[in-house]
Structures are given as structure tokens and as C-alpha cells.
Scaffold this motif. Structure first.
Motif, PDB file in Angstrom:
ATOM      1  N   GLN A  98       6.641 -11.695 -10.997  1.00 45.23           N
ATOM      2  CA  GLN A  98       6.988 -12.182  -9.672  1.00 45.23           C
ATOM      3  C   GLN A  98       6.556 -11.181  -8.603  1.00 45.23           C
ATOM      4  N   GLU A  99       6.578 -11.632  -7.372  1.00 50.36           N
ATOM      5  CA  GLU A  99       6.122 -10.821  -6.234  1.00 50.36           C
ATOM      6  C   GLU A  99       6.735  -9.427  -6.236  1.00 50.36           C
ATOM      7  N   ARG A 100       7.998  -9.324  -6.565  1.00 46.43           N
ATOM      8  CA  ARG A 100       8.669  -8.017  -6.495  1.00 46.43           C
ATOM      9  C   ARG A 100       8.051  -6.983  -7.429  1.00 46.43           C
ATOM     10  N   GLN A 101       7.374  -7.418  -8.499  1.00 48.10           N
ATOM     11  CA  GLN A 101       6.725  -6.465  -9.389  1.00 48.10           C
ATOM     12  C   GLN A 101       5.347  -6.036  -8.882  1.00 48.10           C
ATOM     13  N   TYR A 102       4.699  -6.885  -8.096  1.00 51.94           N
ATOM     14  CA  TYR A 102       3.350  -6.591  -7.606  1.00 51.94           C
ATOM     15  C   TYR A 102       3.324  -5.978  -6.198  1.00 51.94           C
ATOM     16  N   ALA A 103       4.196  -6.464  -5.325  1.00 56.25           N
ATOM     17  CA  ALA A 103       4.148  -6.095  -3.908  1.00 56.25           C
ATOM     18  C   ALA A 103       4.178  -4.596  -3.629  1.00 56.25           C
ATOM     19  N   PRO A 104       4.915  -3.779  -4.387  1.00 53.61           N
ATOM     20  CA  PRO A 104       4.905  -2.345  -4.095  1.00 53.61           C
ATOM     21  C   PRO A 104       3.525  -1.701  -4.244  1.00 53.61           C
ATOM     22  N   PHE A 105       2.599  -2.387  -4.895  1.00 54.58           N
ATOM     23  CA  PHE A 105       1.285  -1.813  -5.168  1.00 54.58           C
ATOM     24  C   PHE A 105       0.184  -2.375  -4.289  1.00 54.58           C
ATOM     25  N   GLY A 106       0.528  -3.250  -3.364  1.00 52.21           N
ATOM     26  CA  GLY A 106      -0.464  -3.754  -2.421  1.00 52.21           C
ATOM     27  C   GLY A 106      -0.040  -5.062  -1.809  1.00 52.21           C
ATOM     28  N   SER A 107      -0.231  -5.171  -0.512  1.00 53.55           N
ATOM     29  CA  SER A 107       0.150  -6.397   0.189  1.00 53.55           C
ATOM     30  C   SER A 107      -0.768  -7.564  -0.163  1.00 53.55           C
ATOM     31  N   ASP A 108      -1.918  -7.263  -0.758  1.00 60.04           N
ATOM     32  CA  ASP A 108      -2.871  -8.304  -1.144  1.00 60.04           C
ATOM     33  C   ASP A 108      -2.717  -8.704  -2.615  1.00 60.04           C
ATOM     34  N   TRP A 109      -1.514  -8.533  -3.157  1.00 53.91           N
ATOM     35  CA  TRP A 109      -1.251  -8.762  -4.576  1.00 53.91           C
ATOM     36  C   TRP A 109      -1.585 -10.176  -5.028  1.00 53.91           C
ATOM     37  N   GLU A 110      -1.543 -11.154  -4.131  1.00 54.54           N
ATOM     38  CA  GLU A 110      -1.781 -12.541  -4.536  1.00 54.54           C
ATOM     39  C   GLU A 110      -3.225 -12.824  -4.951  1.00 54.54           C
ATOM     40  N   ASP A 111      -4.165 -12.045  -4.446  1.00 52.30           N
ATOM     41  CA  ASP A 111      -5.565 -12.322  -4.793  1.00 52.30           C
ATOM     42  C   ASP A 111      -6.349 -11.070  -5.175  1.00 52.30           C
ATOM     43  N   ASN A 112      -5.645 -10.008  -5.524  1.00 51.90           N
ATOM     44  CA  ASN A 112      -6.301  -8.763  -5.913  1.00 51.90           C
ATOM     45  C   ASN A 112      -5.713  -8.295  -7.245  1.00 51.90           C
ATOM     46  N   ALA A 113      -6.583  -8.044  -8.200  1.00 51.73           N
ATOM     47  CA  ALA A 113      -6.140  -7.625  -9.528  1.00 51.73           C
ATOM     48  C   ALA A 113      -5.497  -6.247  -9.533  1.00 51.73           C
ATOM     49  N   ALA A 114      -5.898  -5.345  -8.639  1.00 55.04           N
ATOM     50  CA  ALA A 114      -5.387  -3.970  -8.673  1.00 55.04           C
ATOM     51  C   ALA A 114      -3.860  -3.911  -8.593  1.00 55.04           C
ATOM     52  N   PRO A 115      -3.219  -4.533  -7.587  1.00 54.27           N
ATOM     53  CA  PRO A 115      -1.758  -4.482  -7.557  1.00 54.27           C
ATOM     54  C   PRO A 115      -1.124  -5.190  -8.760  1.00 54.27           C
ATOM     55  N   GLN A 116      -1.785  -6.217  -9.257  1.00 59.12           N
ATOM     56  CA  GLN A 116      -1.260  -6.936 -10.410  1.00 59.12           C
ATOM     57  C   GLN A 116      -1.335  -6.083 -11.677  1.00 59.12           C
ATOM     58  N   ILE A 117      -2.415  -5.354 -11.851  1.00 59.55           N
ATOM     59  CA  ILE A 117      -2.555  -4.474 -13.012  1.00 59.55           C
ATOM     60  C   ILE A 117      -1.513  -3.356 -12.935  1.00 59.55           C
ATOM     61  N   HIS A 118      -1.439  -2.693 -11.777  1.00 64.86           N
ATOM     62  CA  HIS A 118      -0.450  -1.628 -11.603  1.00 64.86           C
ATOM     63  C   HIS A 118       0.968  -2.156 -11.820  1.00 64.86           C
TER      64      HIS A 118
END
Length: 144
Positions: A98-118
Motif C-alpha cells: 500500500q501507499e504507506r510502504q512506498y511513499a516514504p521513498f518517493g512521491s512518484d511511487w505510483e509510476d516509478n519502480a525505485a520507491p516501490q523496490i525500496h
């Protein structure tokens, strides 16, 4: 019994990594003292870019092999950063988190793999001790 299951699972992960041509030695981020406090500046949105970026972000060896297997499983093989097909309500992207796991790593988490991987690695290490631990739990329960 649990130790035997973990041992068998690790052997299968190592075998799969060998078949996939992935190195099987290497510490987790927690073991090396690295953290996921900042996302990589690289923008990755295609499955190919996400796979390449994972090689830069995720520690080599078992953790990378486990990450690859986990993402392949939870995205139904797509590696799509916008994938929403998993059974987790609100699950999104590479880690189906969910957003709370990705958002701390980038505001562009919805379309960028980097925040999703982190975010995926951070979640896996926090909850299961390692990405391989998360994969083992997923393989046993079909969720993580």
C-alpha cells in the motif's frame, strides 16, 4: 519442523537462483547496515527498467534472487509498476503493498519502480527479517 521447512525452502531458493543465473551469496541490507531511507534518483517505469534497477538497489545474492521471485509471483509475472491484480486490497505495484510502504521513498511511487523496490525491501526486512524471509512466508501462505 519449522527449521527443516526453512532449510528446504532456502535450498529451493538457492537452486532457483542458480538456474536463473543469479549469484547466491550476499548479505541483506540489514546485515550490511545499509538502509532504504532514500529512493534511487533513477526513474524506472517499464518492467525491464524495474528489473535493471532492482539489481542496483537490492543486495546481490540470495536477497536479489528472492526479490526477483517475490515480485514475479505477486505481479503475476508482469513486473508492472502499476499492477493491481493481487489479492491484497489496495495492493499496488511491484511489491503489491500500500501507499504507506512506498511513499516514504518517493512521491512518484505510483509510476516509478525505485520507491516501490525500496519500499518492498524495507517492508520485507522489517516484517520478515529479509526479502528471502518474505518470499518463504509468501510461498507457504500465498500472501505476505
Amino acid at each position: 519442523m519449522l527449521q527443516k521447512i526453512k532449510s528446504l525452502w532456502m535450498a529451493s531458493a538457492v537452486a532457483a537462483a542458480t538456474i536463473l543465473g543469479v549469484a547466491t551469496a550476499g548479505p541483506s541490507m540489514a546485515q550490511t547496515g545499509q538502509s532504504h531511507t532514500q529512493a534511487s534518483p533513477a526513474q524506472a517505469s517499464t518492467p525491464e527498467e524495474a528489473r535493471a534497477l532492482a539489481k542496483e538497489i537490492v543486495p546481490a545474492g540470495n536477497e536479489l534472487a528472492c526479490f526477483n521471485m517475490l515480485v514475479t509471483a505477486v505481479t503475476n509475472g508482469t513486473w508492472d509498476v502499476q499492477y493491481k491484480g493481487y489479492t491484497n486490497p489496495g495492493g499496488y505495484g511491484l511489491g503489491q503493498l500500500q501507499e504507506r510502504q512506498y511513499a516514504p521513498f518517493g512521491s512518484d511511487w505510483e509510476d516509478n519502480a525505485a520507491p516501490q523496490i525500496h519500499g518492498t525491501v524495507d517492508y520485507a526486512e522489517d516484517r520478515y527479517g529479509s526479502v528471502c524471509g518474505a518470499l518463504g512466508f509468501y510461498q507457504a501462505n500465498l500472501w505476505y
